[in-house]
Scaffold this active site. Structure first.
Site, PDB file in Angstrom:
ATOM      1  N   ARG A 152      40.409   4.248 -52.048  1.00  0.00           N
ATOM      2  CA  ARG A 152      41.113   2.984 -51.957  1.00  0.00           C
ATOM      3  C   ARG A 152      41.383   2.498 -53.382  1.00  0.00           C
ATOM      4  O   ARG A 152      40.675   2.856 -54.321  1.00  0.00           O
ATOM      5  CB  ARG A 152      40.287   1.938 -51.218  1.00  0.00           C
ATOM      6  CG  ARG A 152      39.942   2.291 -49.776  1.00  0.00           C
ATOM      7  CD  ARG A 152      39.102   1.188 -49.148  1.00  0.00           C
ATOM      8  NE  ARG A 152      38.809   1.431 -47.740  1.00  0.00           N
ATOM      9  CZ  ARG A 152      37.716   2.033 -47.287  1.00  0.00           C
ATOM     10  NH1 ARG A 152      36.791   2.445 -48.148  1.00  0.00           N
ATOM     11  NH2 ARG A 152      37.534   2.217 -45.995  1.00  0.00           N
ATOM     12  N   LYS A 176      34.254  -0.485 -48.404  1.00  0.00           N
ATOM     13  CA  LYS A 176      34.203  -1.742 -47.656  1.00  0.00           C
ATOM     14  C   LYS A 176      32.799  -1.987 -47.129  1.00  0.00           C
ATOM     15  O   LYS A 176      32.085  -1.052 -46.779  1.00  0.00           O
ATOM     16  CB  LYS A 176      35.198  -1.692 -46.489  1.00  0.00           C
ATOM     17  CG  LYS A 176      36.657  -1.765 -46.915  1.00  0.00           C
ATOM     18  CD  LYS A 176      37.569  -1.841 -45.709  1.00  0.00           C
ATOM     19  CE  LYS A 176      39.015  -2.019 -46.122  1.00  0.00           C
ATOM     20  NZ  LYS A 176      39.919  -2.094 -44.945  1.00  0.00           N
ATOM     21  N   HIS A 244      48.143   3.247 -51.837  1.00  0.00           N
ATOM     22  CA  HIS A 244      47.802   3.509 -50.438  1.00  0.00           C
ATOM     23  C   HIS A 244      48.526   4.750 -49.916  1.00  0.00           C
ATOM     24  O   HIS A 244      47.995   5.493 -49.092  1.00  0.00           O
ATOM     25  CB  HIS A 244      48.140   2.308 -49.571  1.00  0.00           C
ATOM     26  CG  HIS A 244      47.744   2.475 -48.131  1.00  0.00           C
ATOM     27  ND1 HIS A 244      46.423   2.479 -47.732  1.00  0.00           N
ATOM     28  CD2 HIS A 244      48.479   2.680 -47.010  1.00  0.00           C
ATOM     29  CE1 HIS A 244      46.365   2.671 -46.419  1.00  0.00           C
ATOM     30  NE2 HIS A 244      47.593   2.802 -45.952  1.00  0.00           N
ATOM     31  N   ARG A 247      46.526   7.717 -50.898  1.00  0.00           N
ATOM     32  CA  ARG A 247      45.340   7.834 -50.044  1.00  0.00           C
ATOM     33  C   ARG A 247      45.734   8.429 -48.686  1.00  0.00           C
ATOM     34  O   ARG A 247      45.047   9.313 -48.163  1.00  0.00           O
ATOM     35  CB  ARG A 247      44.694   6.464 -49.875  1.00  0.00           C
ATOM     36  CG  ARG A 247      43.528   6.406 -48.871  1.00  0.00           C
ATOM     37  CD  ARG A 247      42.863   5.037 -48.972  1.00  0.00           C
ATOM     38  NE  ARG A 247      42.095   4.689 -47.793  1.00  0.00           N
ATOM     39  CZ  ARG A 247      40.820   5.026 -47.582  1.00  0.00           C
ATOM     40  NH1 ARG A 247      40.194   5.774 -48.461  1.00  0.00           N
ATOM     41  NH2 ARG A 247      40.185   4.636 -46.482  1.00  0.00           N
ATOM     42  N   HIS A 270      35.717   5.579 -43.366  1.00  0.00           N
ATOM     43  CA  HIS A 270      36.005   4.783 -42.172  1.00  0.00           C
ATOM     44  C   HIS A 270      34.758   4.659 -41.316  1.00  0.00           C
ATOM     45  O   HIS A 270      34.077   5.652 -41.038  1.00  0.00           O
ATOM     46  CB  HIS A 270      37.111   5.440 -41.345  1.00  0.00           C
ATOM     47  CG  HIS A 270      38.476   5.280 -41.935  1.00  0.00           C
ATOM     48  ND1 HIS A 270      39.533   6.088 -41.597  1.00  0.00           N
ATOM     49  CD2 HIS A 270      38.953   4.397 -42.849  1.00  0.00           C
ATOM     50  CE1 HIS A 270      40.602   5.709 -42.267  1.00  0.00           C
ATOM     51  NE2 HIS A 270      40.279   4.686 -43.028  1.00  0.00           N
ATOM     52  N   TYR A 279      45.175   6.331 -38.744  1.00  0.00           N
ATOM     53  CA  TYR A 279      45.545   6.376 -40.144  1.00  0.00           C
ATOM     54  C   TYR A 279      46.144   7.717 -40.536  1.00  0.00           C
ATOM     55  O   TYR A 279      46.967   7.811 -41.440  1.00  0.00           O
ATOM     56  CB  TYR A 279      44.287   6.103 -40.982  1.00  0.00           C
ATOM     57  CG  TYR A 279      44.510   5.952 -42.451  1.00  0.00           C
ATOM     58  CD1 TYR A 279      44.367   7.038 -43.304  1.00  0.00           C
ATOM     59  CD2 TYR A 279      44.858   4.728 -42.997  1.00  0.00           C
ATOM     60  CE1 TYR A 279      44.557   6.904 -44.655  1.00  0.00           C
ATOM     61  CE2 TYR A 279      45.049   4.590 -44.349  1.00  0.00           C
ATOM     62  CZ  TYR A 279      44.897   5.675 -45.178  1.00  0.00           C
ATOM     63  OH  TYR A 279      45.100   5.537 -46.526  1.00  0.00           O
TER      64      TYR A 279
END
Length: 303
Positions: A152, A176, A244, A247, A270, A279
């Site tokens: 990211r 995250k 992005h 990625r 994830h 995704y």
């Protein structure tokens, strides 16, 4: 803001403090919650709400309808309702509310278009930067690490020197939810990192950030976006290049080559496999070949 609005938002500030201190969410996530709750408070204040205990499903539906009339997209409205629902859930958990009035409010469904990826030939064209000035070397290293590890943007800019293990070709990143993961980045990325680190001191870096600006400060996400877009134009890439997209290209190419969805999930960081399924996407030809090779009914008629 009125006294009623201040009273409403004071509770929001307590919730935001909880997200920052106890949940340890990223500053960007907290900023998104704060922005949504600010709009929500303003609407309910204008509707003469003076305490969260007065909130009803009717008022929430009224807010949703007003947001739609104002042109808010379904995805943005879903985010607004989700922010409100989470905030009210927290109040229930703290004993501040008896029940969450947003529980029965349907969230609008929004289609999730697949992000576009860059094909392998175009990636190779983009990464064929062979200049030896420090900024070009830095940018090539950033591009190689971003595509080599599927990072990211926030993970890329937050890499510190101690997070690199160049001998094994790995990097530690903070994803995250403050979740750490160790990623392979590939031989070429390591080579360009080594070249960049030899030049990095020219900028008199202020801290341990791997990638720094000309002023010696940790490079900003906006600067990275700008530089990637510029290199896309200079290298003759026909599509807009942004972090992005790199990625997503990493994920798509890995999945098309390996077919290992769980491994790609781990590499991307994830939490849920369903996120990875949305995704990334396999081209139909690959899916068809997997089906032909694996499905009993597909194999039945073969000699």
């Amino acid at each position: 803001m009125t006294a009623e609005g201040d009273a409403l938002f004071q509770r929001c500030e307590e919730y935001l403090r909880y997200l920052r201190v106890e949940r340890q969410l990223s500053p960007l996530t907290i900023s998104n919650y704060q922005r949504q709750l600010q709009v929500i408070c303003e609407f309910f204040t204008a509707a003469s709400l003076s305490a969260w205990s007065q909130l009803t499903p009717v008022l929430i539906r009224s807010m949703a309808a007003a947001s739609r009339r104002a042109g808010l997209k379904a995805s943005s409205l879903a985010l607004r309702l989700s922010s409100l629902r989470s905030f009210l859930d927290w109040q229930v958990s703290q004993g501040l509310l008896v029940a969450n009035p947003a529980k029965g409010i349907a969230t609008p469904r929004a289609g999730r278009p697949l992000p576009k990826n860059i094909d392998v030939d175009s990636i190779n064209q983009l990464l064929s930067i062979d200049l030896n000035d420090p900024l070009s070397v830095r940018d090539r290293a950033m591009l190689e690490v971003m595509y080599g590890g599927g990072l990211r943007l926030s993970e890329l800019v937050n890499i510190d020197c101690q997070h690199l293990e160049l001998e094994s070709g790995e990097v530690w990143v903070m994803g995250k939810g403050s979740k750490e993961r160790r990623l392979p980045i590939g031989k070429t990325a390591v080579e360009w990192l080594v070249r960049w680190l030899e030049m990095r001191e020219l900028f008199l870096p202020e801290d341990n950030a791997v990638f720094v600006s000309q002023q010696g400060k940790r490079i900003s996400t906006r600067n990275v976006q700008k530089r990637f877009a510029q290199w896309g134009v200079l290298q003759g890439i026909t599509t807009h290049v942004h972090p992005h997209k790199l990625r997503h290209s990493f994920a798509t190419h890995m999945l098309e080559s390996s077919g290992d969805l769980r491994a790609v999930q781990e590499l991307l960081g994830h939490a849920n496999l369903s996120t990875t399924q949305i995704y990334t996407h396999l081209d139909f030809q690959h899916l068809a070949s997997v089906y032909d090779a694996a499905h009993p009914r597909a194999k039945r008629g073969k000699t």
